[in-house]
Every structure is written in structure tokens, then in C-alpha cells.
Design an enzyme around this catalytic site. Sequence first.
Site, mmCIF file in Angstrom:
data_model
loop_
_atom_site.group_PDB
_atom_site.id
_atom_site.type_symbol
_atom_site.label_atom_id
_atom_site.label_comp_id
_atom_site.label_asym_id
_atom_site.label_seq_id
_atom_site.Cartn_x
_atom_site.Cartn_y
_atom_site.Cartn_z
ATOM 1 N N SER A 51 0.844 -1.190 0.000
ATOM 2 C CA SER A 51 0.000 0.000 0.000
ATOM 3 C C SER A 51 0.883 1.244 0.000
ATOM 4 O O SER A 51 2.104 1.164 0.151
ATOM 5 C CB SER A 51 -0.909 0.010 1.233
ATOM 6 O OG SER A 51 -0.126 0.135 2.414
ATOM 7 N N LEU A 90 1.156 3.678 2.249
ATOM 8 C CA LEU A 90 1.835 3.821 3.531
ATOM 9 C C LEU A 90 2.838 2.695 3.740
ATOM 10 O O LEU A 90 3.937 2.920 4.255
ATOM 11 C CB LEU A 90 0.821 3.837 4.668
ATOM 12 C CG LEU A 90 1.415 3.861 6.076
ATOM 13 C CD1 LEU A 90 2.331 5.067 6.272
ATOM 14 C CD2 LEU A 90 0.313 3.833 7.133
ATOM 15 N N TYR A 118 -16.597 -0.742 8.653
ATOM 16 C CA TYR A 118 -15.239 -0.232 8.784
ATOM 17 C C TYR A 118 -15.024 0.407 10.159
ATOM 18 O O TYR A 118 -14.032 0.113 10.843
ATOM 19 C CB TYR A 118 -14.957 0.784 7.679
ATOM 20 C CG TYR A 118 -13.566 1.352 7.697
ATOM 21 C CD1 TYR A 118 -12.475 0.567 7.339
ATOM 22 C CD2 TYR A 118 -13.330 2.670 8.067
ATOM 23 C CE1 TYR A 118 -11.184 1.087 7.342
ATOM 24 C CE2 TYR A 118 -12.045 3.197 8.080
ATOM 25 C CZ TYR A 118 -10.981 2.412 7.715
ATOM 26 O OH TYR A 118 -9.698 2.926 7.724
ATOM 27 N N LYS A 176 -12.501 -0.773 13.276
ATOM 28 C CA LYS A 176 -11.484 0.128 13.824
ATOM 29 C C LYS A 176 -11.686 0.369 15.315
ATOM 30 O O LYS A 176 -10.711 0.486 16.070
ATOM 31 C CB LYS A 176 -11.492 1.449 13.049
ATOM 32 C CG LYS A 176 -11.020 1.317 11.607
ATOM 33 C CD LYS A 176 -9.600 0.764 11.551
ATOM 34 C CE LYS A 176 -9.070 0.629 10.152
ATOM 35 N NZ LYS A 176 -7.692 0.099 10.102
ATOM 36 N N SER A 199 -3.973 9.143 -1.279
ATOM 37 C CA SER A 199 -3.045 8.620 -2.266
ATOM 38 C C SER A 199 -1.965 9.645 -2.554
ATOM 39 O O SER A 199 -2.070 10.823 -2.194
ATOM 40 C CB SER A 199 -3.786 8.245 -3.553
ATOM 41 O OG SER A 199 -4.418 9.381 -4.092
#
Length: 312
Positions: A47, A49, A192, A196, A227
Site C-alpha cells: 500500500s 503507507l 469499517y 477500527k 493517495s
Amino acid sequence: MGVTAVLLLPLLLLGISGLLFIYQEVSRLWSKSVVQNKVVVITDAISGLGKECARVFHTGGARLVLCGKNWERLQSLYDALISVADPSKQTFTPKLVLLDLSDISCVQDVAKEVLDCYGCVDILINNASVKVKGPAHKISLELDKKIMDANYFGPIILTKALLPTMISRRTGQIVLVNNIQGKLGIPFRTAYAASKHAALGFFDCLRAEVEEYDVVVSTVSPTFIRSYHVDPGQGNWEASIWKFFFRKLTYGAHPVDVAEEVMRTVRRKKQEVFLANPIPKAAVYVRTLFPELFFAVVAYGVKEKLSVPEEG
């Protein structure tokens, strides 16, 4: 007196700038020495990151274990790291491991493979994340489960598999890259946000449990990670408070900035980091101190969203 002040001001600014530069360079070198020769596992290394974390820790001399679910992209990352390595500095060849955290049946085998190779893990960076957006009643239970597997069960299974060696050696650090939605819920992201919240709750509890063994648990929570080349569009955001709030909320952090913060978190052994501009930070405090106000603003935003057709 006035002339003297005018002459001294540039010198003062130059001196402050020099001190800041020296501090940044010392911090950068210190960060690299902290991870030198350490075994560092990075999940979802392919990814944005993940790539930046791989770059930062590889430059620092870490023994990287790069995990991802696409072998070609892992190989491309490997080639990129090797091509930019400084021959004058000690770096190690990264180990590549295929890992899809949403397939929790294979996580234990990956942990065993890493431990068989290196014997221990010094730093685990739980970076993998799967997102989904939509009304709760339209998200299938199968998709809910996939999100929970990737964002919660996968990371904790990997953590539990690697934790015993950290405890026995009385050293180690676990970093969870989470999200602001681990602290407050945003409409149309139920699965999501739930994953989290669950992950943050687990690692907050784990932090207290392993402190006596000198194992550090850290969480890094940006608003979201944007991004490389996409900046938030301006648009017509002045129409309502909700749109203004959401615009501020979606000003995500750049992968380079988050990776540098992960390195600082490891170096300073910080327990919790929240990467956000003032609006999202204020939202977290409002959610805690004035929940009815927060819920009213969010509910108003949902009604407005449903009453206005989305562009595109």
C-alpha cells in the site's frame, strides 16, 4: 534601538532555523540507529503507507519482513528498495511474504515462517486495512465479516502469534495504524468503523497487559491516508456546516508524513498518536463531551445527503 532590532531580527531567525535543522537531522539519525539490525514486520507493505514505511525502515538498517497479498507488487517494492540502497550504509535484503489478512487461516503459518527465519520480531507494524462504504442494511454479513477479518481478527491473530517471543525477551514494539473512525463513527461506514473501534479497544487493553514485560504498544490514527498524487478537491463546500466539516475531515495525511510519524513513534515509544487537523480533533472532543450535539450534526448531514443526488 530600532536599527539594532532590525539588524538582529534576521540573525535571530537564521539562528532558530539552524537549530531546527540540527534538531531534525539529529532526530533522523537517531531514528535510524533505533531500528538498525531490528527485525521489522510490515503488513500490507504494497500500500502507499506500507511502501513508505518500508523505505524509511530499510534506510534505517532494519531487517524487513514485507507482507502483502500480491507477489508481483511485493517484488516491485523489493527491487525499488534495493535500487536506492546506499552502498556506504548497512542495509539488509528484505524478506517477502505473501499474506492476506482477510484470510485468517493462513496468518499463523506466516508468523511461524517469520519466527523460523529470524527467531524473533522486534517491531510489528499492523498496517493492513480494508474499507467499504454504503448503508448498513445494504452491506451483506459476508462483507461485514471480511472487513472484521482483515481489520481486526487478522491483526490480532498475527500479534498473538508474535507476542510470546517479545514477552520472553522482554522487549518489542507493536504499532497499530488505525483511523479516526476508531474514535468516532461516520455514517455509511458501519463495518469499517466497527472494525477500527474493535482494533483500538484490543490494543488499548493489550498495552496495559504487556507493559510489565517492557513491550510497547502504540497506535497511530490519521483521519485517513490519501493517495500520493490526489489532493482534496475544493468543490462547493460552503453550502452547509456538515459539508464544511466533512471537507475538513477528508483532508487526509500523506503516506510519507504518516511513515515518518510511525518512525518517530517507534523511536520515542509513544503510546498514542492522532494525526489530524483541528476540525477532526474538535469532532472527537465534541463526541466525548457533547454527544447529543455531535449526533445532531451527523444526523443532519445524513438527511441532507439523502435528499440531494450525488454528482457523478
